[in-house]
Structures are given as structure tokens and as C-alpha cells.
Design an enzyme around this catalytic site. Structure first.
Site, PDB file in Angstrom:
ATOM      1  N   GLU A 273     -25.533   2.951  -9.850  1.00  0.00           N
ATOM      2  CA  GLU A 273     -26.227   1.733  -9.398  1.00  0.00           C
ATOM      3  C   GLU A 273     -25.271   0.840  -8.603  1.00  0.00           C
ATOM      4  O   GLU A 273     -25.699   0.158  -7.672  1.00  0.00           O
ATOM      5  CB  GLU A 273     -26.840   0.999 -10.605  1.00  0.00           C
ATOM      6  CG  GLU A 273     -28.045   1.758 -11.141  1.00  0.00           C
ATOM      7  CD  GLU A 273     -28.303   1.599 -12.622  1.00  0.00           C
ATOM      8  OE1 GLU A 273     -27.772   0.676 -13.245  1.00  0.00           O
ATOM      9  OE2 GLU A 273     -29.048   2.444 -13.160  1.00  0.00           O
TER      10      GLU A 273
ATOM     11  N   SER B 108     -30.920   9.546 -18.944  1.00  0.00           N
ATOM     12  CA  SER B 108     -32.068   9.651 -19.849  1.00  0.00           C
ATOM     13  C   SER B 108     -31.739  10.405 -21.137  1.00  0.00           C
ATOM     14  O   SER B 108     -32.596  11.094 -21.701  1.00  0.00           O
ATOM     15  CB  SER B 108     -33.278  10.266 -19.141  1.00  0.00           C
ATOM     16  OG  SER B 108     -33.671   9.454 -18.042  1.00  0.00           O
TER      17      SER B 108
ATOM     18  N   ASN C 109     -24.456   1.631 -21.976  1.00  0.00           N
ATOM     19  CA  ASN C 109     -24.411   0.783 -20.779  1.00  0.00           C
ATOM     20  C   ASN C 109     -25.663  -0.091 -20.801  1.00  0.00           C
ATOM     21  O   ASN C 109     -26.756   0.395 -20.541  1.00  0.00           O
ATOM     22  CB  ASN C 109     -24.385   1.681 -19.531  1.00  0.00           C
ATOM     23  CG  ASN C 109     -24.528   0.876 -18.248  1.00  0.00           C
ATOM     24  OD1 ASN C 109     -24.338  -0.345 -18.250  1.00  0.00           O
ATOM     25  ND2 ASN C 109     -24.859   1.555 -17.164  1.00  0.00           N
TER      26      ASN C 109
ATOM     27  N   GLY D  53     -32.464   6.596 -15.780  1.00  0.00           N
ATOM     28  CA  GLY D  53     -33.572   5.653 -15.903  1.00  0.00           C
ATOM     29  C   GLY D  53     -34.916   6.213 -15.458  1.00  0.00           C
ATOM     30  O   GLY D  53     -35.884   5.483 -15.300  1.00  0.00           O
TER      31      GLY D  53
ATOM     32  N   LYS E 185     -26.450  -2.437 -18.859  1.00  0.00           N
ATOM     33  CA  LYS E 185     -26.863  -2.877 -17.510  1.00  0.00           C
ATOM     34  C   LYS E 185     -27.151  -4.385 -17.511  1.00  0.00           C
ATOM     35  O   LYS E 185     -26.489  -5.129 -18.230  1.00  0.00           O
ATOM     36  CB  LYS E 185     -28.070  -2.069 -17.037  1.00  0.00           C
ATOM     37  CG  LYS E 185     -27.893  -0.572 -17.234  1.00  0.00           C
ATOM     38  CD  LYS E 185     -28.878   0.244 -16.471  1.00  0.00           C
ATOM     39  CE  LYS E 185     -28.754   1.692 -16.872  1.00  0.00           C
ATOM     40  NZ  LYS E 185     -29.362   2.600 -15.928  1.00  0.00           N
TER      41      LYS E 185
ATOM     42  N   HIS F 254     -20.471   3.351 -11.412  1.00  0.00           N
ATOM     43  CA  HIS F 254     -21.830   3.728 -11.824  1.00  0.00           C
ATOM     44  C   HIS F 254     -22.687   3.896 -10.570  1.00  0.00           C
ATOM     45  O   HIS F 254     -22.511   3.187  -9.581  1.00  0.00           O
ATOM     46  CB  HIS F 254     -22.415   2.641 -12.740  1.00  0.00           C
ATOM     47  CG  HIS F 254     -23.689   3.069 -13.392  1.00  0.00           C
ATOM     48  ND1 HIS F 254     -24.898   3.015 -12.737  1.00  0.00           N
ATOM     49  CD2 HIS F 254     -23.942   3.583 -14.614  1.00  0.00           C
ATOM     50  CE1 HIS F 254     -25.842   3.472 -13.552  1.00  0.00           C
ATOM     51  NE2 HIS F 254     -25.282   3.835 -14.690  1.00  0.00           N
TER      52      HIS F 254
ATOM     53  N   GLU G  22     -23.284  11.818 -14.376  1.00  0.00           N
ATOM     54  CA  GLU G  22     -24.617  11.223 -14.423  1.00  0.00           C
ATOM     55  C   GLU G  22     -25.402  11.595 -13.169  1.00  0.00           C
ATOM     56  O   GLU G  22     -25.249  10.942 -12.117  1.00  0.00           O
ATOM     57  CB  GLU G  22     -24.509   9.704 -14.499  1.00  0.00           C
ATOM     58  CG  GLU G  22     -23.764   9.212 -15.712  1.00  0.00           C
ATOM     59  CD  GLU G  22     -24.232   7.815 -16.090  1.00  0.00           C
ATOM     60  OE1 GLU G  22     -24.725   7.660 -17.213  1.00  0.00           O
ATOM     61  OE2 GLU G  22     -24.128   6.902 -15.263  1.00  0.00           O
TER      62      GLU G  22
HETATM   63  C1  PEP Z   1     -26.858   4.872 -17.348  1.00  0.00           C
HETATM   64  O1  PEP Z   1     -27.170   3.750 -16.999  1.00  0.00           O
HETATM   65  O2  PEP Z   1     -25.681   5.205 -17.266  1.00  0.00           O
HETATM   66  C2  PEP Z   1     -27.897   5.764 -17.847  1.00  0.00           C
HETATM   67  C3  PEP Z   1     -27.583   6.987 -18.104  1.00  0.00           C
HETATM   68  O3  PEP Z   1     -29.157   5.224 -18.012  1.00  0.00           O
HETATM   69  P1  PEP Z   1     -30.408   5.928 -18.784  1.00  0.00           P
HETATM   70  O4  PEP Z   1     -29.856   6.473 -20.068  1.00  0.00           O
HETATM   71  O5  PEP Z   1     -31.377   4.830 -18.979  1.00  0.00           O
HETATM   72  O6  PEP Z   1     -30.897   7.024 -17.893  1.00  0.00           O
END
Ligand code: PEP
Length: 251
Positions: free
Chosen positions: A95, A211, A9, A171, A11, A93, A165
Site C-alpha cells: 500500500e 488474507s 498490521n 485485503g 493499517k 508494504h 505478500e
Molecule cells: C497486510 O496488510 O499486510 C495484509 C496481509 O492484509 P490482509 O491480511 O487484510 O490481506
């Protein structure tokens, strides 16, 4: 046998020329025995598609509206994504939920619309830190899955991937422990068995995201109910993404 899927992803990162460069680097990663998906920003899709042509890398988007067309400024339709070369779309997601008023109900509408057009949907679920600390992780996931997948058929579930997630791990550099991630992914599989049936549950790919990186991916991906990763930051670094793909290919 369910598929292992490693999805990046991106973003709101990468201009079209930068996206073409990153996609080309990812297309060169050798030896993938799992599905590899990249989800760049909308404006990058055509360029990324061109860069991955001839490779096994699949294209995805980060959102899709539930209406076919119309007065929805700033939104994008499933038909537009398909014509741009997308096979996958990420829906719900955290976000989008946090900053753009996405709800379980709109996740459901978007998911159904994308599936109806033939896209594969990565439906994201996950609890906040506060919800985990209050001991309601399973209640939150239960609600997100029940409402997000409401009225989907068993046949449609063949094109649904769930990404667990935990919001507190996205992040932040904080990763769920292997056991925490496995526990929730197992809970999700049990819930899918209840809502659909055991075969659907067995076939559904459940990713972990939060992460995930080159250092922790192997242990997370070795857990029995974790069938892949949805990766943010590390998906922008071809060498790290290659390590995660290699770990996904080992299981
Ligand atoms: C994500 O955006 O779905 C995500 C898991 O980000 P990160 O790996 O940066 O935590």
C-alpha cells in the site's frame, strides 16, 4: 532455528482508545510459542505500548523515514519509533508502494536507516495480479529483494524479516494457495542464500501475508518455508488473531 513471527498490521484502523482496548485483548492471548508483534498507527503507539506492558507482545510501526529529523512533513523517524517503544517496523508494504510512491530504492534507504538505529525490519515484497498472470512473479520478487536489501551486511540480516505478500491477495479475501505461497517463499530463501549465504538464508524468517485468517493459517504456516504471517484484517479480531498465533506456535 529461525523464529516464527506473527505480526498484525493494523493499517489506518483504531483510534488511541480503541487501540488500547485491542492491544489489551491481544496481550491476554495465552500460550504463544512464537513472536507476536502488533503494528498500530503512529498515534496509537504509546497507548498500545502501555496496554501490552508485562506481556510477550512486541510493538512495531508501519513505516519509518530514512533521515534522522528535518523537513519531512508527515513522516516519522526511527528514533521517534524507538522512544515510543517499537522494536519492529514494516517497510515497503504494497500500500505504501501503490499509494505513496514507495520504490525499491526508498525501501532500501528506510531499511538501512531503521537497522542502523536497532529496529527489526519487516521488508514487504510481492507481485501484482498482472505480474503473476504475465509469469514474471520471480523477476519482480528478485528485483524487490536485490534492491530492497542492497548493501546490507550478513549481520544486519539477523534483524531483517521478509514478508511475501502477493498484492492481489491483500485485503481481497483471495489467498495464495499453500503451494503458491511456499513456492515464492522458497524462491526468496534461495535468493537470500545467493546474495548472502546459506546460513543467513536458513536463519531468515519469511512470512506470508495476504488474507491470512483463522481458517487458512494452519495450512499456510505448516509449509516448510513459511515462518509466520503478516496479517491485516484478521489482526483486528482478537479471537482470529489468537487462532493464528496458536497455529504459529504449533510449528
Ligand atoms: C497486510 O496488510 O499486510 C495484509 C496481509 O492484509 P490482509 O491480511 O487484510 O490481506
Amino acid at each position: 532455528m529461525r523464529k516464527t513471527i506473527i505480526a498484525g498490521n493494523w493499517k489506518m484502523n483504531k483510534t488511541p482508545s480503541e487501540a488500547a482496548e485491542l492491544a489489551a485483548a491481544i496481550a491476554q492471548i495465552q500460550g504463544a510459542k512464537c513472536e507476536v508483534v502488533i503494528c498500530p498507527p503512529f498515534v496509537d503507539l504509546f497507548y498500545a505500548k502501555k496496554a501490552i506492558e508485562g506481556s510477550c507482545v512486541k510493538l512495531g510501526a508501519q513505516n519509518c523515514h530514512f533521515k534522522e529529523s528535518g523537513a519531512f512533513t508527515g513522516e516519522i523517524s526511527a528514533d521517534m519509533l524507538i522512544e515510543a517503544g517499537c522494536e519492529y517496523v514494516i517497510i515497503g508494504h504494497s500500500e505504501r508502494r501503490q499509494y505513496f510512491a514507495e520504490t525499491d530504492e526508498t525501501v532500501n534507504l528506510r531499511t538501512k536507516a531503521a537497522l542502523a538505529k536497532g529496529l527489526k525490519v519487516i521488508v514487504c515484497v510481492g507481485e501484482t495480479r498482472e505480474e503473476r498472470e504475465n509469469g514474471i512473479t520471480e523477476n519482480v520478487i528478485d528485483r524487490q529483494i536485490r534492491l530492497g536489501l542492497k548493501d546490507l551486511s550478513k549481520e544486519e540480516m539477523a534483524n531483517v524479516v521478509i514478508a511475501y505478500e502477493p498484492v492481489w491477495a491483500i485485503g481481497t479475501g483471495l489467498t495464495a494457495t499453500n503451494e503458491q505461497a511456499e513456492e515464492v517463499c522458497k524462491f526468496i530463501r534461495g535468493l537470500i542464500a545467493k546474495l548472502f549465504d546459506a546460513d543467513v538464508a536458513e536463519e531468515t524468517t519469511i512470512q506470508y501475508g495476504g488474507s491470512m485468517n483463522a481458517g487458512n493459517c494452519a495450512a499456510l504456516l505448516a509449509m516448510p518455508n513459511i515462518d509466520g504471517g503478516l496479517i491485516g484484517g484478521a489482526a483486528l479480531k482478537p479471537a482470529d488473531f489468537a487462532t493464528i498465533i496458536a497455529a504459529g506456535s504449533a510449528n
